[in-house]
Structures are given as structure tokens and as C-alpha cells.
Design an enzyme around this catalytic site. Structure first.
Site, mmCIF file in Angstrom:
data_model
loop_
_atom_site.group_PDB
_atom_site.id
_atom_site.type_symbol
_atom_site.label_atom_id
_atom_site.label_comp_id
_atom_site.label_asym_id
_atom_site.label_seq_id
_atom_site.Cartn_x
_atom_site.Cartn_y
_atom_site.Cartn_z
ATOM 1 N N GLU A 177 0.919 -1.370 0.176
ATOM 2 C CA GLU A 177 -0.102 -0.030 0.042
ATOM 3 C C GLU A 177 0.737 1.265 -0.048
ATOM 4 O OE1 GLU A 177 -3.685 2.535 2.559
ATOM 5 O OE2 GLU A 177 -2.607 0.695 3.365
ATOM 6 N N LYS A 214 -2.886 -2.078 -2.746
ATOM 7 C CA LYS A 214 -3.913 -1.179 -2.389
ATOM 8 C C LYS A 214 -3.413 0.182 -2.583
ATOM 9 C CE LYS A 214 -6.617 -0.165 1.734
ATOM 10 N NZ LYS A 214 -7.211 -0.329 3.197
#
Length: 295
Positions: A177, A214
């Protein structure tokens, strides 16, 4: 617990990943939005007890099942918590059909070169060894990009993949992420650089090594289509990043190869003071909006 069944769900499941990984830094704000101010808990222990009760209420809600929620990210402390006498991760998968992930990062370094790298993660191998027997399928590790600085973005992606390899060696799937700040004045430029760095690093993974990503909803629709199609990518999920539920869902609708992994947008409008019927209705509405945008 079947790792293959979990992988199948994360690859092909229709729905989204709930982010229930509020940590010590984000919990006070999450509780405030939930109608619990700091005066209502006197210690960190009481604060975490409050957020666990909120998480449990969400997990036990009628609409929190694999029909629309295919996975959920948990805070490390949650591994030791229980719902109906069973560990949270085990309960989620066996009773709700929701694949558990674990947030492993320990917060962010100060900003440098336009980014905030992850702080060191001491004891990571031990954490992963503890999580795997509980049925945790993968991890999530967050860092933040504030500016379109090529050197900073290259460093942040390299660090993410370095941690990701440790997770892969433990037999789990990392959710990488590198968030891009939605308020960045160079957001679109930063995302172009990030895409190139992601593709470069994905090409270094070996046969059988799969990651998830993500990412902030991009300024250019379908920017990450090539990333999502990479053979080493299991799935690409989107973070809400401060957008409202409606804004995040509208943007997600414009990106064909992403599903949601929302935290604040999932809990928008929920309150401790609600009756169970009111709470379930409000959460169900949020889940339905996010589900429809994801599929």
C-alpha cells in the site's frame, strides 16, 4: 482453514475488502466519528476495548458476510481478541466467510523526498508465525506519497517490496500500500511515477509469488489496468483516502480493475448510540454502495 479457498475468494470473489485495522494513531479519530470522545475512555486499554466493540458490532452485522465483503484487514492487537469465544480471524473466516488480513506496519517516518517511508517493523517474522495458524491469509503495509518525487517514490516502492518478500517467505500474501495523498498538488504526476515503479518491481518477483496492491483512486481512470493485469498481481484494491463514501464509490466506478478496501467510508454515519436495527441498516447501506461500486 483452507489457504486455497481463501486465495480463490480473493482472486474471483465479487465484493470488497473491509479495512478494520484502526491502530493507536487512528483509533481516537475513528471513535470520535463513532460518537465516542476521549472523555469516555480513561486509558489506552479502554480505548482499544471501545474500538474492538465497534469492530465486533460490524463483523456481527447481518450484511457483513462473503456475499459482499470478501476480506477484512485487522489490527495486530485484534488477533488476540475474541468474538463469541473464538479468535476474531478464525471467526471471520469460519462463520462469516470473510478472508482475514493483518496490518503489520508500525507507522510512518517523517516526510523526506516527498514521501513517508514505513518505520522499521521489529519482530515481523514472529508476528507472521503467530498469524498464520490463526488463518490469516495475508498482510497490509502502508506508506504515503505526498509529492511527485521520483527518488522518493522509487524508495518507497522498493521498501514495500522488501517487506513483501518477507511476507511471501512466510507463506502469506502481502497487500502493498503506497498511498498517494489525495490532496497532493502533483497527485496525477506522482501516480504516473508510481505505476512505473510498481511494474518494475513486480517484474522482479519469482514464479508463484503473488502480491496484492492497495492504491489511492487515481486521477486518470483505469491508470492501473496494466498493473492489475500483471501475472504477479492477485488483485488491486482501492483505498478511500479521505473521500466520502459517495465520492469514493463514484471514483471506483470509473476504474474497471479495482475493488474497494475502505475504512472511514465503510463506517461513515455509524454511531455507538444507534440501536442494533439502526446500526445494521446504516452499515448495510454503506456495504451495498461499496459492493456495487466494486462489482
Amino acid at each position: 482453514m483452507s489457504n486455497q479457498a481463501q486465495r480463490e475468494q480473493m482472486t474471483k470473489g465479487a465484493g470488497f475488502i473491509a479495512a478494520l485495522d484502526q491502530s493507536g494513531g487512528s483509533t481516537p479519530k475513528a471513535l470520535a466519528l463513532y460518537g465516542v470522545d476521549a472523555a469516555q475512555y480513561g486509558s489506552e486499554e479502554e480505548m482499544f476495548d471501545e474500538i474492538q466493540r465497534m469492530r465486533a458490532r460490524i463483523i456481527l452485522a447481518d450484511d457483513f458476510t462473503s456475499e459482499k465483503v470478501i476480506g477484512a484487514i485487522l489490527f495486530e492487537r485484534t488477533l488476540g481478541e475474541e468474538i463469541d469465544g473464538r479468535k476474531v480471524a478464525e471467526y471471520m473466516w469460519s462463520e462469516r466467510g470473510v478472508v482475514p488480513f493483518l496490518k503489520i506496519d508500525k507507522g510512518l517516518e517523517d516526510q523526506a523526498n516527498g514521501v513517508q517511508m514505513m518505520k522499521p517493523i521489529p519482530g515481523l517474522a514472529d508476528t507472521l508465525a503467530k498469524a498464520a495458524p490463526l488463518g490469516v491469509f495475508g498482510t497490509k503495509e502502508r506508506s504515503v506519497i505526498h509529492e511527485a518525487d521520483a527518488d522518493g517514490i522509487a524508495a518507497i516502492v522498493a521498501q514495500q517490496f522488501e517487506v513483501g518478500r518477507t511476507v511471501l517467505e512466510a507463506g502469506m500474501v502481502p497487500i502493498i500500500e503506497p498511498e498517494v495523498n489525495i490532496h497532493s498538488e502533483t497527485k496525477a504526476e506522482a501516480e504516473d511515477i508510481l505505476k512505473a515503479e510498481l511494474l518494475k518491481n513486480l517484474d522482479t518477483l519469482g514464479e508463484g509469488q503473488e502480491v496484492m496492491l492497495k492504491l489511492t483512486l487515481p486521477s486518470k481512470s483505469n491508470l492501473y489496468a496494466e498493473v492489475a493485469a500483471h501475472p504477479r498481481v492477485l488483485r488491486v484494491v482501492a483505498l478511500s483516502g479521505g473521500y466520502s463514501t459517495d465520492e469514493a464509490c463514484t471514483l471506483l466506478d470509473q476504474n474497471d480493475n479495482m475493488i474497494a478496501s475502505f475504512s472511514r467510508a465503510l463506517a461513515e454515519g455509524l454511531s455507538k448510540q444507534m440501536s442494533d436495527a439502526e446500526f445494521n441498516a446504516a452499515l448495510g447501506s454503506n456495504i451495498d454502495k461499496i459492493y456495487r461500486a466494486s462489482v
